[in-house]
Design a protein around this motif. Structure first.
Motif, PDB file in Angstrom:
ATOM      1  N   HIS A 189      56.895  47.262 160.644  1.00  0.00           N
ATOM      2  CA  HIS A 189      57.525  47.313 159.647  1.00  0.00           C
ATOM      3  C   HIS A 189      56.441  47.325 158.526  1.00  0.00           C
ATOM      4  O   HIS A 189      55.329  46.489 157.989  1.00  0.00           O
ATOM      5  CB  HIS A 189      58.878  46.725 159.487  1.00  0.00           C
ATOM      6  CG  HIS A 189      59.206  46.814 158.465  1.00  0.00           C
ATOM      7  ND1 HIS A 189      60.327  47.824 157.422  1.00  0.00           N
ATOM      8  CD2 HIS A 189      58.910  46.543 156.520  1.00  0.00           C
ATOM      9  CE1 HIS A 189      60.228  47.295 156.543  1.00  0.00           C
ATOM     10  NE2 HIS A 189      59.483  46.809 155.684  1.00  0.00           N
ATOM     11  N   GLN A 190      56.363  48.918 158.001  1.00  0.00           N
ATOM     12  CA  GLN A 190      55.093  48.418 157.239  1.00  0.00           C
ATOM     13  C   GLN A 190      55.183  48.582 155.863  1.00  0.00           C
ATOM     14  O   GLN A 190      56.628  48.676 155.610  1.00  0.00           O
ATOM     15  CB  GLN A 190      54.165  49.964 157.246  1.00  0.00           C
ATOM     16  CG  GLN A 190      53.255  50.371 156.527  1.00  0.00           C
ATOM     17  CD  GLN A 190      52.585  51.788 156.603  1.00  0.00           C
ATOM     18  OE1 GLN A 190      53.471  52.429 157.281  1.00  0.00           O
ATOM     19  NE2 GLN A 190      51.800  52.152 156.656  1.00  0.00           N
ATOM     20  N   LEU A 191      54.684  47.313 155.468  1.00  0.00           N
ATOM     21  CA  LEU A 191      54.981  46.583 154.069  1.00  0.00           C
ATOM     22  C   LEU A 191      54.717  47.598 153.230  1.00  0.00           C
ATOM     23  O   LEU A 191      54.982  47.247 151.935  1.00  0.00           O
ATOM     24  CB  LEU A 191      54.346  45.065 154.487  1.00  0.00           C
ATOM     25  CG  LEU A 191      55.161  44.645 154.523  1.00  0.00           C
ATOM     26  CD1 LEU A 191      54.258  42.577 154.831  1.00  0.00           C
ATOM     27  CD2 LEU A 191      56.672  43.994 154.528  1.00  0.00           C
ATOM     28  N   LEU A 192      53.598  47.578 152.716  1.00  0.00           N
ATOM     29  CA  LEU A 192      52.673  48.811 152.159  1.00  0.00           C
ATOM     30  C   LEU A 192      52.531  50.443 152.950  1.00  0.00           C
ATOM     31  O   LEU A 192      51.134  50.238 152.610  1.00  0.00           O
ATOM     32  CB  LEU A 192      51.698  48.180 151.372  1.00  0.00           C
ATOM     33  CG  LEU A 192      51.735  46.774 151.044  1.00  0.00           C
ATOM     34  CD1 LEU A 192      50.317  46.046 150.829  1.00  0.00           C
ATOM     35  CD2 LEU A 192      52.654  46.277 149.461  1.00  0.00           C
ATOM     36  N   PRO A 193      53.497  50.988 152.757  1.00  0.00           N
ATOM     37  CA  PRO A 193      52.450  52.065 153.039  1.00  0.00           C
ATOM     38  C   PRO A 193      52.188  53.145 152.638  1.00  0.00           C
ATOM     39  O   PRO A 193      52.383  54.748 152.363  1.00  0.00           O
ATOM     40  CB  PRO A 193      54.384  52.741 153.463  1.00  0.00           C
ATOM     41  CG  PRO A 193      55.520  52.075 152.762  1.00  0.00           C
ATOM     42  CD  PRO A 193      54.558  50.455 152.253  1.00  0.00           C
ATOM     43  N   ASN A 194      52.172  53.088 150.993  1.00  0.00           N
ATOM     44  CA  ASN A 194      51.782  53.539 150.022  1.00  0.00           C
ATOM     45  C   ASN A 194      49.998  53.222 149.833  1.00  0.00           C
ATOM     46  O   ASN A 194      49.909  53.853 148.893  1.00  0.00           O
ATOM     47  CB  ASN A 194      52.406  53.758 148.595  1.00  0.00           C
ATOM     48  CG  ASN A 194      53.179  53.993 149.143  1.00  0.00           C
ATOM     49  OD1 ASN A 194      53.569  55.082 149.089  1.00  0.00           O
ATOM     50  ND2 ASN A 194      54.672  54.004 148.051  1.00  0.00           N
ATOM     51  N   VAL A 195      49.724  51.951 150.692  1.00  0.00           N
ATOM     52  CA  VAL A 195      47.684  52.462 150.102  1.00  0.00           C
ATOM     53  C   VAL A 195      47.384  53.339 150.949  1.00  0.00           C
ATOM     54  O   VAL A 195      47.591  53.729 152.671  1.00  0.00           O
ATOM     55  CB  VAL A 195      47.439  50.497 151.569  1.00  0.00           C
ATOM     56  CG1 VAL A 195      46.661  50.678 151.742  1.00  0.00           C
ATOM     57  CG2 VAL A 195      48.814  49.600 150.671  1.00  0.00           C
ATOM     58  N   PRO A 196      45.979  53.856 150.881  1.00  0.00           N
ATOM     59  CA  PRO A 196      45.264  55.201 151.143  1.00  0.00           C
ATOM     60  C   PRO A 196      45.027  54.958 152.505  1.00  0.00           C
ATOM     61  O   PRO A 196      44.382  53.620 152.681  1.00  0.00           O
ATOM     62  CB  PRO A 196      43.933  55.311 150.014  1.00  0.00           C
ATOM     63  CG  PRO A 196      44.339  53.912 148.692  1.00  0.00           C
ATOM     64  CD  PRO A 196      45.897  52.883 149.213  1.00  0.00           C
ATOM     65  N   ALA A 197      44.442  55.944 152.828  1.00  0.00           N
ATOM     66  CA  ALA A 197      44.326  55.827 154.898  1.00  0.00           C
ATOM     67  C   ALA A 197      42.945  55.217 154.606  1.00  0.00           C
ATOM     68  O   ALA A 197      43.056  54.142 155.562  1.00  0.00           O
ATOM     69  CB  ALA A 197      44.013  56.937 155.025  1.00  0.00           C
ATOM     70  N   GLU A 198      42.197  55.291 153.533  1.00  0.00           N
ATOM     71  CA  GLU A 198      41.014  54.141 153.634  1.00  0.00           C
ATOM     72  C   GLU A 198      41.017  53.097 153.168  1.00  0.00           C
ATOM     73  O   GLU A 198      40.407  52.123 153.327  1.00  0.00           O
ATOM     74  CB  GLU A 198      40.230  55.247 153.051  1.00  0.00           C
ATOM     75  CG  GLU A 198      40.394  54.717 151.181  1.00  0.00           C
ATOM     76  CD  GLU A 198      41.216  56.502 150.643  1.00  0.00           C
ATOM     77  OE1 GLU A 198      41.310  56.213 149.089  1.00  0.00           O
ATOM     78  OE2 GLU A 198      41.625  57.168 151.427  1.00  0.00           O
ATOM     79  N   GLY A 199      42.269  52.085 152.908  1.00  0.00           N
ATOM     80  CA  GLY A 199      42.580  51.361 152.621  1.00  0.00           C
ATOM     81  C   GLY A 199      42.367  51.049 151.187  1.00  0.00           C
ATOM     82  O   GLY A 199      41.508  51.846 150.271  1.00  0.00           O
ATOM     83  N   LEU A 200      42.216  49.406 150.652  1.00  0.00           N
ATOM     84  CA  LEU A 200      42.066  49.241 149.667  1.00  0.00           C
ATOM     85  C   LEU A 200      41.202  48.199 149.565  1.00  0.00           C
ATOM     86  O   LEU A 200      40.770  47.550 150.483  1.00  0.00           O
ATOM     87  CB  LEU A 200      43.333  48.548 148.714  1.00  0.00           C
ATOM     88  CG  LEU A 200      44.433  49.464 148.111  1.00  0.00           C
ATOM     89  CD1 LEU A 200      45.706  49.583 147.616  1.00  0.00           C
ATOM     90  CD2 LEU A 200      43.690  51.045 147.318  1.00  0.00           C
ATOM     91  N   PRO A 201      40.428  47.606 148.487  1.00  0.00           N
ATOM     92  CA  PRO A 201      39.443  46.591 148.100  1.00  0.00           C
ATOM     93  C   PRO A 201      40.343  45.506 148.246  1.00  0.00           C
ATOM     94  O   PRO A 201      41.114  45.212 147.781  1.00  0.00           O
ATOM     95  CB  PRO A 201      38.703  46.543 146.878  1.00  0.00           C
ATOM     96  CG  PRO A 201      38.978  47.868 146.535  1.00  0.00           C
ATOM     97  CD  PRO A 201      39.759  48.252 147.018  1.00  0.00           C
ATOM     98  N   TYR A 202      39.460  44.794 149.475  1.00  0.00           N
ATOM     99  CA  TYR A 202      41.162  43.333 149.897  1.00  0.00           C
ATOM    100  C   TYR A 202      40.805  42.008 148.417  1.00  0.00           C
ATOM    101  O   TYR A 202      41.840  41.950 148.356  1.00  0.00           O
ATOM    102  CB  TYR A 202      40.759  42.630 150.808  1.00  0.00           C
ATOM    103  CG  TYR A 202      41.050  41.448 151.271  1.00  0.00           C
ATOM    104  CD1 TYR A 202      42.736  42.050 152.519  1.00  0.00           C
ATOM    105  CD2 TYR A 202      40.714  40.039 151.639  1.00  0.00           C
ATOM    106  CE1 TYR A 202      43.055  40.607 153.064  1.00  0.00           C
ATOM    107  CE2 TYR A 202      41.699  38.434 151.574  1.00  0.00           C
ATOM    108  CZ  TYR A 202      42.761  38.734 152.884  1.00  0.00           C
ATOM    109  OH  TYR A 202      43.294  38.019 153.342  1.00  0.00           O
ATOM    110  N   GLU A 203      40.023  42.095 148.151  1.00  0.00           N
ATOM    111  CA  GLU A 203      39.877  41.041 146.809  1.00  0.00           C
ATOM    112  C   GLU A 203      40.470  41.022 146.227  1.00  0.00           C
ATOM    113  O   GLU A 203      41.399  40.591 145.281  1.00  0.00           O
ATOM    114  CB  GLU A 203      38.377  40.643 146.543  1.00  0.00           C
ATOM    115  CG  GLU A 203      37.127  39.194 148.191  1.00  0.00           C
ATOM    116  CD  GLU A 203      38.426  37.679 148.647  1.00  0.00           C
ATOM    117  OE1 GLU A 203      39.375  37.772 147.221  1.00  0.00           O
ATOM    118  OE2 GLU A 203      38.630  37.864 149.248  1.00  0.00           O
ATOM    119  N   ALA A 204      40.080  42.302 145.475  1.00  0.00           N
ATOM    120  CA  ALA A 204      40.292  42.788 144.455  1.00  0.00           C
ATOM    121  C   ALA A 204      42.329  43.427 144.385  1.00  0.00           C
ATOM    122  O   ALA A 204      43.027  43.043 143.551  1.00  0.00           O
ATOM    123  CB  ALA A 204      40.042  44.156 143.489  1.00  0.00           C
TER     124      ALA A 204
END
Length: 179
Positions: free
Chosen positions: A41-56
């Motif tokens: 179950h993908q919680l955040l399907p709208n995260v871009p394929a390259e991901g996001l900065p974790y801390e930010a």
């Protein structure tokens, strides 16, 4: 059914606790056969394929450095109680987990339940202990092969025919267990 997402530390904790509970049940009632399956179950399907900065991401999500520290302390304590160690400092990217779920789903039919749990555990550990980008196809393929996933299942995970599991029970959050 055990619903999970790989970017959720509570899911790893929940998986570990579920495994312990099932082992205890088996010890207390050896004739009882419990079959279960995992459901991505993908919680955040709208995260871009390259991901996001974790801390930010977590700073924006929780509103302050204090809130992030408090949440992490809570998660770390629960993880330790479950026998797990988390290393948030190693994580630099919040991944899109679509490929990780596709891999887990493709491998589920070709592995024993124990092997499948070992694969899930390896993906969680790679992310939460080593900071591996589990949105990266090559990193996932290496993890899968290290856990004995056949090459054809690994390749099937990336193919257009293999999609995420359908959601027979709509869930709002994970971990989520349906008995």
């Amino acid at each position: 059914a055990f619903y999970y997402d790989f970017l959720c530390p509570w899911c790893w904790i929940g998986l570990r606790n579920l495994q312990r509970a099932l082992a205890q049940l088996k010890a207390e009632a050896p004739a009882l056969n419990v079959a279960w399956r995992s459901v991505s179950h993908q919680l955040l399907p709208n995260v871009p394929a390259e991901g996001l900065p974790y801390e930010a991401f977590y700073l924006a999500r929780l509103g302050s450095a204090e809130a992030v520290a408090a949440r992490r302390a809570q998660v770390v304590a629960a993880a330790q109680a479950a026998g797990l160690q988390l290393n948030h400092a190693a994580i630099t990217r919040l991944p899109n987990t679509r490929l990780a779920h596709r891999l887990a789903n493709a491998a589920q039919t070709g592995l024993t339940p124990e092997q499948h749990v070992a694969l899930l555990d390896a993906v969680f550990a790679a992310y939460f202990q080593q900071g591996v980008d589990i949105g990266d196809q090559q990193a996932l393929a290496t993890l899968a092969r290290d856990k004995g996933v056949p090459d054809d299942a690994v390749q099937a995970a990336w193919g257009p025919a293999h999609q995420l599991n359908p959601q027979p029970h709509p869930v709002q959050g994970v971990p989520h267990v349906v008995f």
